[in-house]
Design a protein around this motif. Structure first.
Motif, PDB file in Angstrom:
ATOM      1  N   GLU A  94     -14.453   8.984 -18.195  1.00 56.34           N
ATOM      2  CA  GLU A  94     -14.862   7.845 -18.852  1.00 56.34           C
ATOM      3  C   GLU A  94     -14.018   8.025 -20.244  1.00 56.34           C
ATOM      4  OE1 GLU A  94     -18.537   5.448 -20.426  1.00 56.34           O
ATOM      5  OE2 GLU A  94     -18.848   7.619 -20.548  1.00 56.34           O
ATOM      6  N   LEU A  95     -13.665   8.928 -20.820  1.00 57.80           N
ATOM      7  CA  LEU A  95     -12.866   9.101 -21.878  1.00 57.80           C
ATOM      8  C   LEU A  95     -11.766   8.646 -21.588  1.00 57.80           C
ATOM      9  CD1 LEU A  95     -14.139  12.535 -23.765  1.00 57.80           C
ATOM     10  CD2 LEU A  95     -14.250  10.011 -24.685  1.00 57.80           C
ATOM     11  N   SER A  96     -10.920   9.508 -20.617  1.00 60.99           N
ATOM     12  CA  SER A  96      -9.591   9.033 -20.176  1.00 60.99           C
ATOM     13  C   SER A  96      -9.593   7.556 -20.043  1.00 60.99           C
ATOM     14  CB  SER A  96      -9.329   9.746 -19.006  1.00 60.99           C
ATOM     15  OG  SER A  96      -7.905   9.463 -18.532  1.00 60.99           O
ATOM     16  N   LYS A  97     -10.205   6.946 -19.318  1.00 60.79           N
ATOM     17  CA  LYS A  97     -10.079   5.371 -19.136  1.00 60.79           C
ATOM     18  C   LYS A  97     -10.380   4.731 -20.579  1.00 60.79           C
ATOM     19  CE  LYS A  97     -11.873   5.579 -14.455  1.00 60.79           C
ATOM     20  NZ  LYS A  97     -13.055   5.202 -13.821  1.00 60.79           N
ATOM     21  N   MET A  98     -11.215   5.193 -21.431  1.00 63.50           N
ATOM     22  CA  MET A  98     -11.170   4.317 -22.982  1.00 63.50           C
ATOM     23  C   MET A  98     -10.060   4.500 -23.408  1.00 63.50           C
ATOM     24  SD  MET A  98     -15.065   5.531 -23.629  1.00 63.50           S
ATOM     25  CE  MET A  98     -15.447   4.136 -24.996  1.00 63.50           C
ATOM     26  N   LEU A  99      -9.523   5.788 -23.594  1.00 67.86           N
ATOM     27  CA  LEU A  99      -8.167   6.206 -24.050  1.00 67.86           C
ATOM     28  C   LEU A  99      -7.018   5.167 -23.582  1.00 67.86           C
ATOM     29  CD1 LEU A  99      -8.638   9.652 -24.948  1.00 67.86           C
ATOM     30  CD2 LEU A  99      -8.326   7.956 -26.614  1.00 67.86           C
ATOM     31  N   PHE A 100      -6.990   5.169 -22.289  1.00 66.20           N
ATOM     32  CA  PHE A 100      -5.976   4.383 -21.676  1.00 66.20           C
ATOM     33  C   PHE A 100      -5.907   3.009 -22.195  1.00 66.20           C
ATOM     34  CE2 PHE A 100      -4.423   1.788 -18.120  1.00 66.20           C
ATOM     35  CZ  PHE A 100      -3.027   2.294 -17.808  1.00 66.20           C
ATOM     36  N   VAL A 101      -7.073   2.629 -22.221  1.00 64.72           N
ATOM     37  CA  VAL A 101      -7.211   0.834 -22.750  1.00 64.72           C
ATOM     38  C   VAL A 101      -6.855   0.847 -24.053  1.00 64.72           C
ATOM     39  CG1 VAL A 101      -8.804  -0.698 -23.161  1.00 64.72           C
ATOM     40  CG2 VAL A 101      -9.095   0.366 -20.982  1.00 64.72           C
ATOM     41  N   MET A 102      -6.967   1.839 -25.041  1.00 60.31           N
ATOM     42  CA  MET A 102      -6.835   1.804 -26.388  1.00 60.31           C
ATOM     43  C   MET A 102      -5.089   2.018 -26.337  1.00 60.31           C
ATOM     44  SD  MET A 102      -9.697   4.141 -27.974  1.00 60.31           S
ATOM     45  CE  MET A 102      -9.080   4.212 -29.489  1.00 60.31           C
ATOM     46  N   ILE A 103      -4.494   3.037 -25.507  1.00 62.46           N
ATOM     47  CA  ILE A 103      -3.302   2.841 -25.533  1.00 62.46           C
ATOM     48  C   ILE A 103      -2.435   1.874 -25.141  1.00 62.46           C
ATOM     49  CG2 ILE A 103      -1.154   4.282 -24.473  1.00 62.46           C
ATOM     50  CD1 ILE A 103      -3.203   6.465 -24.192  1.00 62.46           C
ATOM     51  N   LYS A 104      -3.062   1.178 -24.050  1.00 58.24           N
ATOM     52  CA  LYS A 104      -2.174  -0.168 -23.410  1.00 58.24           C
ATOM     53  C   LYS A 104      -2.435  -1.261 -24.290  1.00 58.24           C
ATOM     54  CE  LYS A 104      -0.180   1.253 -19.829  1.00 58.24           C
ATOM     55  NZ  LYS A 104       1.213   1.368 -19.960  1.00 58.24           N
ATOM     56  N   ASN A 105      -3.407  -1.266 -25.194  1.00 60.52           N
ATOM     57  CA  ASN A 105      -3.775  -2.461 -26.010  1.00 60.52           C
ATOM     58  C   ASN A 105      -2.717  -2.264 -27.367  1.00 60.52           C
ATOM     59  OD1 ASN A 105      -5.528  -3.785 -24.604  1.00 60.52           O
ATOM     60  ND2 ASN A 105      -7.310  -2.855 -25.717  1.00 60.52           N
ATOM     61  N   LEU A 106      -2.031  -1.189 -27.269  1.00 60.85           N
ATOM     62  CA  LEU A 106      -1.251  -0.686 -28.607  1.00 60.85           C
ATOM     63  C   LEU A 106       0.413  -1.070 -28.201  1.00 60.85           C
ATOM     64  CD1 LEU A 106      -2.716   2.213 -30.232  1.00 60.85           C
ATOM     65  CD2 LEU A 106      -2.497  -0.279 -31.113  1.00 60.85           C
ATOM     66  N   ASP A 107       0.715  -1.196 -26.861  1.00 66.13           N
ATOM     67  CA  ASP A 107       1.944  -1.537 -26.477  1.00 66.13           C
ATOM     68  C   ASP A 107       2.599  -2.933 -27.219  1.00 66.13           C
ATOM     69  OD1 ASP A 107       2.131   0.486 -24.405  1.00 66.13           O
ATOM     70  OD2 ASP A 107       1.557  -0.787 -22.870  1.00 66.13           O
ATOM     71  N   ILE A 108       3.533  -2.466 -27.725  1.00 69.74           N
ATOM     72  CA  ILE A 108       4.627  -3.390 -28.310  1.00 69.74           C
ATOM     73  C   ILE A 108       5.248  -4.434 -27.502  1.00 69.74           C
ATOM     74  CG2 ILE A 108       6.470  -3.723 -29.903  1.00 69.74           C
ATOM     75  CD1 ILE A 108       5.689  -0.880 -30.912  1.00 69.74           C
ATOM     76  N   LYS A 109       4.966  -5.590 -27.634  1.00 66.81           N
ATOM     77  CA  LYS A 109       5.616  -6.725 -26.963  1.00 66.81           C
ATOM     78  C   LYS A 109       6.364  -7.538 -27.357  1.00 66.81           C
ATOM     79  CE  LYS A 109       1.328  -6.221 -24.160  1.00 66.81           C
ATOM     80  NZ  LYS A 109       0.251  -6.483 -23.187  1.00 66.81           N
TER      81      LYS A 109
END
Length: 116
Positions: free
Chosen positions: A101-116
């Motif tokens: 669960e922690l891994s998935k939550m952090l993955f989403v947080m990381i992806k949301n910070l991708d610079i576009k």
């Protein structure tokens, strides 16, 4: 209260840290293994907190990546401890579910910070 203290991932990482400590208490596990698991689990908490205080997206992202890597380190340790019969299946399953669960939550947080 600091903003990071309101994050669900932060709250869950604290529970994970406590549960890791509880599972190991009273067991005959090498001290270095206990230390490593506790440091890795504590690192998840600290990197979430520190990353939340950064202003730039790349800085925040790096800390969240480190937090997620620390979750993986915990998983590897837990996996070996289970193989060595140092924890019950129920303890193993609980920690692995929390780590997932922690891994998935952090993955989403990381992806949301991708610079576009």
């Amino acid at each position: 209260m600091f903003d990071f203290q309101k994050l669900e991932v932060y709250k869950k990482s604290k529970v994970f840290y406590t549960d890791c400590k509880l599972v190991l208490s009273g067991k005959q596990v090498e001290r270095y293994v206990v230390d490593q698991l506790q440091r890795a689990a504590f690192s998840v908490i600290l990197n979430i907190a520190e990353g939340s205080g950064k202003f730039s997206k790349p800085d925040r992202k790096n800390y969240f990546i480190t937090a997620r890597a620390s979750v993986f380190e915990c998983v590897a340790t837990i996996d070996v401890l289970y193989d060595e019969k140092q924890m019950l299946l129920a303890e193993f399953d609980k920690l692995m579910l929390q780590a997932d669960e922690l891994s998935k939550m952090l993955f989403v947080m990381i992806k949301n910070l991708d610079i576009k």
